[in-house]
Design an enzyme around this catalytic site. Structure first.
Site, PDB file in Angstrom:
ATOM      1  N   SER A   1       4.971  -6.851  -1.961  1.00 60.31           N
ATOM      2  CA  SER A   1       4.560  -7.015  -0.571  1.00 60.31           C
ATOM      3  C   SER A   1       5.037  -8.369  -0.060  1.00 60.31           C
ATOM      4  CB  SER A   1       3.032  -6.949  -0.490  1.00 60.31           C
ATOM      5  OG  SER A   1       2.613  -7.156   0.835  1.00 60.31           O
TER       6      SER A   1
ATOM      7  N   ASN B   1      -5.593  -8.944  -8.329  1.00 59.37           N
ATOM      8  CA  ASN B   1      -5.740  -9.731  -7.105  1.00 59.37           C
ATOM      9  C   ASN B   1      -7.069 -10.474  -7.004  1.00 59.37           C
ATOM     10  OD1 ASN B   1      -6.217  -6.789  -6.931  1.00 59.37           O
ATOM     11  ND2 ASN B   1      -7.201  -7.275  -4.988  1.00 59.37           N
TER      12      ASN B   1
ATOM     13  N   GLN C   1       0.750  -9.432  -6.768  1.00 60.39           N
ATOM     14  CA  GLN C   1       0.175 -10.752  -7.018  1.00 60.39           C
ATOM     15  C   GLN C   1       0.922 -11.515  -8.115  1.00 60.39           C
ATOM     16  OE1 GLN C   1      -2.123 -12.058  -5.113  1.00 60.39           O
ATOM     17  NE2 GLN C   1      -2.948 -10.282  -4.039  1.00 60.39           N
TER      18      GLN C   1
ATOM     19  N   CYS D   1      -9.201  -7.007   0.687  1.00 63.59           N
ATOM     20  CA  CYS D   1      -8.851  -5.716   1.273  1.00 63.59           C
ATOM     21  C   CYS D   1     -10.079  -4.850   1.499  1.00 63.59           C
ATOM     22  CB  CYS D   1      -7.863  -4.989   0.377  1.00 63.59           C
ATOM     23  SG  CYS D   1      -6.341  -5.883   0.216  1.00 63.59           S
TER      24      CYS D   1
ATOM     25  N   THR E   1      13.140   4.411  10.793  1.00 62.46           N
ATOM     26  CA  THR E   1      14.046   3.289  11.106  1.00 62.46           C
ATOM     27  C   THR E   1      13.597   2.043  10.366  1.00 62.46           C
ATOM     28  OG1 THR E   1      14.436   4.256  13.265  1.00 62.46           O
ATOM     29  CG2 THR E   1      14.975   1.913  13.025  1.00 62.46           C
TER      30      THR E   1
ATOM     31  N   THR F   1       0.855  -1.192   0.000  1.00 63.46           N
ATOM     32  CA  THR F   1       0.000   0.000   0.000  1.00 63.46           C
ATOM     33  C   THR F   1       0.892   1.243   0.000  1.00 63.46           C
ATOM     34  OG1 THR F   1      -1.795  -1.150   1.112  1.00 63.46           O
ATOM     35  CG2 THR F   1      -1.781   1.261   1.286  1.00 63.46           C
TER      36      THR F   1
ATOM     37  N   HIS G   1       3.918 -10.184   2.617  1.00 59.65           N
ATOM     38  CA  HIS G   1       2.972 -11.156   3.187  1.00 59.65           C
ATOM     39  C   HIS G   1       2.165 -11.923   2.143  1.00 59.65           C
ATOM     40  CE1 HIS G   1      -1.085  -9.067   3.179  1.00 59.65           C
ATOM     41  NE2 HIS G   1      -0.309  -8.023   2.929  1.00 59.65           N
TER      42      HIS G   1
HETATM   43  C1  LIG Z   1      -2.612  -6.072  -5.904  1.00 60.39           C
HETATM   44  C2  LIG Z   1      -2.382  -5.589  -4.512  1.00 60.39           C
HETATM   45  N1  LIG Z   1      -1.779  -4.414  -4.307  1.00 60.39           N
HETATM   46  C3  LIG Z   1      -1.557  -3.931  -3.083  1.00 60.39           C
HETATM   47  C4  LIG Z   1      -1.944  -4.627  -1.960  1.00 60.39           C
HETATM   48  C5  LIG Z   1      -1.657  -4.054  -0.608  1.00 60.39           C
HETATM   49  O1  LIG Z   1      -0.544  -4.714  -0.029  1.00 60.39           O
HETATM   50  P1  LIG Z   1      -0.170  -4.556   1.503  1.00 60.39           P
HETATM   51  O2  LIG Z   1      -1.108  -5.442   2.250  1.00 60.39           O
HETATM   52  O3  LIG Z   1       1.255  -5.017   1.590  1.00 60.39           O
HETATM   53  O4  LIG Z   1      -0.304  -3.117   1.872  1.00 60.39           O
HETATM   54  C6  LIG Z   1      -2.609  -5.853  -2.119  1.00 60.39           C
HETATM   55  C7  LIG Z   1      -3.133  -6.570  -0.943  1.00 60.39           C
HETATM   56  O5  LIG Z   1      -4.241  -7.059  -0.947  1.00 60.39           O
HETATM   57  C8  LIG Z   1      -2.814  -6.358  -3.425  1.00 60.39           C
HETATM   58  O6  LIG Z   1      -3.419  -7.523  -3.635  1.00 60.39           O
END
Ligand SMILES: Cc1ncc(COP(=O)(O)O)c(C=O)c1O
Length: 393
Positions: A199, A151, A179, A325, A237, A72, A201
């Site tokens: 990202s 996604n 993704q 999300c 940091t 994000t 996670h």
């Molecule tokens: C395509 C895409 N972009 C951005 C994000 C946001 O990532 P983060 O959770 O690391 O902020 C996601 C998370 O669902 C995503 O699927």
């Protein structure tokens, strides 16, 4: 009760090797990477080693990797950072209707500040046509942001062609590769991409850490001010354990890309065939071929996607309805709407996303549990009975 996790596009379990790599930096090697003493230097070394690993996996240079708190932030930094840096040159941004909210909401924010944004459409399979992007470019366009893999439906976008167009027109090109990393090969030496978001996670790394690739020479204003961290691109940091975990995760998913894709594709085909043959009035959303191996998005007519999700959850199965999300809102998915799916049908959509740990037994379990749930929910729906579709299964 058996528990089956089929929501890997929302997040993934942290790989044990990632945990092992991170642990020393939560214990004895806890230093601040900006400190001059040995603790600090140890942290700094780990930070720069992680940068090297991420850069190598992307075919990038070390100084082109900026660590962030997640995708994000990486998306915000890319979009607002380029828009801000080039605002004297122009104030027009091109993006697509199917972007993640991290891009769309940033564009909306910029629109409130006087920028103009064109959201190009996609076709019914969820692919953005590069010709539409080309058409949208104006003299004052400074940035194009189109994601690599969606996604919600998993479609792979033609970023090579879009990058080509952007370069020819002298426009900066950003892609959200959250993704696609570990699913589609990425090589920044070849790709005409100026900025790319990641990202941890989503790739079996920890939450709260990500990265932005910024090609050398790309104009970018920072969003967060403070110290001189991350070459003055992102103050704060550094999250050393998280960054070490991100690098380990990148290493694992890029190493295993072929084997995990092959495994997921075989399971996804089984899942899709199983659902399409056992449930009536269902459609598979997304492109039949240009789609990542692990993502399947189904629309079940006259069923509420959220009810499906809750019923499956009661049987121990985790999936997602629409984008994870934005869950909590019952708005139909903006991606499916952009693909021309009617709001009623979009409401009945469920995303199943497989991971490297998904087994055939997991898919069999879903295939056993899902059809009776659809049948039960439809039997309670007066709309389904009156549609005349009710007797067909
Ligand atoms: C395509 C895409 N972009 C951005 C994000 C946001 O990532 P983060 O959770 O690391 O902020 C996601 C998370 O669902 C995503 O699927």
């Amino acid at each position: 009760m058996r528990r089956v996790y089929l929501d890997h596009n929302a997040t993934t379990p942290v790989h044990p090797d990632v945990v092992t790599a991170m642990l020393p930096f939560l214990h004895e090697r806890f230093g601040n990477a900006s400190s001059v003493h040995a603790y600090g230097q140890e942290a700094k070394q780990a930070l720069e080693g992680a940068r090297e690993t991420v850069a190598a996996a992307l075919g990038a240079r070390k100084d082109e990797i900026t660590f962030t708190s997640g995708a994000t932030e990486a998306d915000n930094l890319a979009v607002a950072g380029v828009a801000g840096a080039l605002c004297d040159k122009g104030r027009h941004i091109v993006t697509s209707k199917i972007e993640h909210p991290a891009v769309l909401a940033t564009c909306k924010h910029l629109a409130g500040l006087g920028f103009e944004v064109t959201e190009v459409p996609c076709d019914s399979s969820g692919i953005v046509n590069p010709a539409e992007v080309q058409k949208a470019i104006r003299k004052d366009t400074t940035l194009i942001s189109v994601m690599h893999v969606n996604n919600e439906v998993g479609t792979i976008q033609p970023i090579e062609e879009i990058g080509e167009i952007a370069r020819k027109r002298g426009v900066v090109f950003h892609t959200d590769a959250v993704q696609s990393l570990g699913k589609v090969g990425l090589d920044m030496k070849k790709a005409k991409v100026d900025l790319l978001s990641l990202s941890a996670h989503k790739i079996y790394g920890p939450k709260g850490v990500g990265a932005l690739f910024v090609r050398r020479g790309t104009p970018l204003s920072p969003l967060i001010f403070g110290g001189a961290h991350e070459r003055k691109r992102r103050a704060g940091t550094e999250n050393v354990p998280g960054i070490v975990g991100l690098a380990k995760a990148v290493e694992i998913v890029t190493r295993d890309i072929e084997s995990s894709n092959a495994q997921m594709l075989a399971l996804r085909k089984k899942l899709e065939e199983g659902i399409m043959s056992s449930v009536s009035h269902v459609r598979l959303n997304g492109h039949p071929e240009k789609r990542v191996a692990g993502t399947a998005n189904f629309s079940f007519e006259l069923v509420e996607g959220e009810s499906m999700l809750l019923s499956l959850d009661m049987d121990g199965i985790a999936v997602s309805s629409g984008s994870a999300c934005s869950s909590g809102s019952l708005e139909p998915s903006h991606v499916l709407i952009a693909m021309g799916v009617s709001p009623e049908i979009a409401q009945g959509s469920v995303r199943v996303s497989l991971g490297r740990d998904t087994t055939e037994e997991d898919v069999d379990y879903l295939l056993g549990v899902l059809p009776p749930i659809v049948e039960r929910l439809r039997s309670m729906s007066p709309l389904f009975r009156s549609s005349g579709a009710g007797g067909s299964q």
